[in-house]
Design a protein around this motif. Sequence first.
Motif, PDB file in Angstrom:
ATOM      1  N   GLU A  45     -20.124 -12.323 -31.999  1.00 60.70           N
ATOM      2  CA  GLU A  45     -21.209 -12.676 -31.088  1.00 60.70           C
ATOM      3  C   GLU A  45     -21.664 -11.461 -30.291  1.00 60.70           C
ATOM      4  N   ILE A  46     -22.945 -11.448 -29.975  1.00 55.56           N
ATOM      5  CA  ILE A  46     -23.513 -10.336 -29.224  1.00 55.56           C
ATOM      6  C   ILE A  46     -23.374 -10.643 -27.743  1.00 55.56           C
ATOM      7  N   THR A  47     -22.778  -9.733 -27.008  1.00 57.40           N
ATOM      8  CA  THR A  47     -22.600  -9.933 -25.574  1.00 57.40           C
ATOM      9  C   THR A  47     -23.573  -9.045 -24.803  1.00 57.40           C
ATOM     10  N   LEU A  48     -23.574  -9.279 -23.497  1.00 55.02           N
ATOM     11  CA  LEU A  48     -24.411  -8.456 -22.621  1.00 55.02           C
ATOM     12  C   LEU A  48     -24.004  -6.995 -22.708  1.00 55.02           C
ATOM     13  N   ASN A  49     -22.677  -6.773 -22.833  1.00 55.74           N
ATOM     14  CA  ASN A  49     -22.177  -5.401 -22.900  1.00 55.74           C
ATOM     15  C   ASN A  49     -22.754  -4.644 -24.083  1.00 55.74           C
ATOM     16  N   ASP A  50     -22.974  -5.345 -25.200  1.00 58.47           N
ATOM     17  CA  ASP A  50     -23.519  -4.675 -26.379  1.00 58.47           C
ATOM     18  C   ASP A  50     -24.912  -4.133 -26.091  1.00 58.47           C
ATOM     19  N   TYR A  51     -25.728  -4.990 -25.461  1.00 58.14           N
ATOM     20  CA  TYR A  51     -27.085  -4.534 -25.117  1.00 58.14           C
ATOM     21  C   TYR A  51     -27.032  -3.349 -24.157  1.00 58.14           C
ATOM     22  N   LEU A  52     -26.142  -3.431 -23.155  1.00 57.06           N
ATOM     23  CA  LEU A  52     -26.069  -2.346 -22.179  1.00 57.06           C
ATOM     24  C   LEU A  52     -25.596  -1.064 -22.844  1.00 57.06           C
ATOM     25  N   ALA A  53     -24.651  -1.183 -23.787  1.00 51.74           N
ATOM     26  CA  ALA A  53     -24.151   0.012 -24.468  1.00 51.74           C
ATOM     27  C   ALA A  53     -25.243   0.662 -25.299  1.00 51.74           C
ATOM     28  N   VAL A  54     -26.018  -0.173 -26.003  1.00 52.66           N
ATOM     29  CA  VAL A  54     -27.115   0.383 -26.809  1.00 52.66           C
ATOM     30  C   VAL A  54     -28.125   1.086 -25.908  1.00 52.66           C
ATOM     31  N   ALA A  55     -28.434   0.456 -24.760  1.00 46.21           N
ATOM     32  CA  ALA A  55     -29.380   1.079 -23.839  1.00 46.21           C
ATOM     33  C   ALA A  55     -28.831   2.397 -23.311  1.00 46.21           C
ATOM     34  N   ALA A  56     -27.520   2.446 -23.041  1.00 47.09           N
ATOM     35  CA  ALA A  56     -26.919   3.685 -22.544  1.00 47.09           C
ATOM     36  C   ALA A  56     -27.014   4.782 -23.594  1.00 47.09           C
ATOM     37  N   VAL A  57     -26.760   4.418 -24.850  1.00 48.27           N
ATOM     38  CA  VAL A  57     -26.858   5.423 -25.920  1.00 48.27           C
ATOM     39  C   VAL A  57     -28.287   5.947 -26.015  1.00 48.27           C
ATOM     40  N   LEU A  58     -29.258   5.041 -25.918  1.00 49.44           N
ATOM     41  CA  LEU A  58     -30.661   5.474 -25.983  1.00 49.44           C
ATOM     42  C   LEU A  58     -31.002   6.395 -24.816  1.00 49.44           C
TER      43      LEU A  58
END
Lengths: 101, 225
Positions: free
Chosen positions: A2-15
């Motif tokens: 499952e996709i969590t909030l942390n996944d979105y935040l991590a992707v945004a941090a990488v970007l």
Amino acid sequence: MEITLNDYLAVAAVLFVIGLMGVLTRRNLIIIYMSLEMMLQAANLTFVAFSRFNDHLDGQVFVFFVITVAAAEVAVGLALIVALYRLKRTTQVQDLTTLKF
Amino acid sequence: MNALFFWFFSAGMIVCALAVILNRNAVASALCFTFTIIFMAGLFVMLNAFFLAAVQILVTAGAVMVLFLFIIMLLDVTAMEHVPRQKIWMGCSLVLALAFLVIVAKTLQGTPEGSVTLDSLKTPGSTLTLKPDVTADGQTVPHVLSSTDWDKQDDTHRIGRLLFRTNVKADEPSYVAPFEITSLLILVATIGVIVLCKKDDPTQPRRREVITREAPPVEDPVLKN
């Protein structure tokens, strides 16, 4: 999985970090400007992710404002680059040494 | 299925973002940036932000990138970066970037609130609740969010209502004044761009000549005659 909030935040941090690397290492003013835009978009992604996971639409309204301001900012910034190019005939940052101490 | 789409969009976005800063050709960079924005719009759709996904594609991938490409073509920035990149500076910025990533990773690990999944959010029609929180002494406390009707109307309606509502309670933000100020900002930006880009007055000496030339050529009336 499952996709969590942390996944979105991590992707945004990488970007964001990729944008930061672009600003720090590139020499072309236009590419630097594009990287700046990319950092803004990473912030937008965190806004929307928080807005979805907290069930508040205020984050999306904020992104709406950010997109508007970013568009205006791009127009002004590119006009500045054009004015600079008329003056110096270059868009490479290492050639812009007027303020160098 | 959702996870598959999420990883597809994220991987595409990050690969395109890397291509933006690694490409030596400015036009290719701009094209990769457009694809970054489009992938990000896909992520917005996955987060139920349909309006923002459309705005993102229209404004950023459409208008802003056309502006970028136009300037690239106008200035004819086909010349590659001719100075070799400084290795020390590259290393320093890489260390800085990795340090930032490590800090973010540590922070995300330390926040259990971040491991909320979308399945734990409410389904349309029911009251919105998250998974119950577990306190330090083992008790479960229901994690109740505001019971707004997330899916009753589409998000465009809801953003519009939120943006233009005027009868707000004391603890709620009102976005009408910021919206109006944004219009002022756009007006200022428009006038600024026109002033910055307008042609110099031909009767006045051009600014560039004033800066670069040592002294204006002196016309000697004696020599002329």
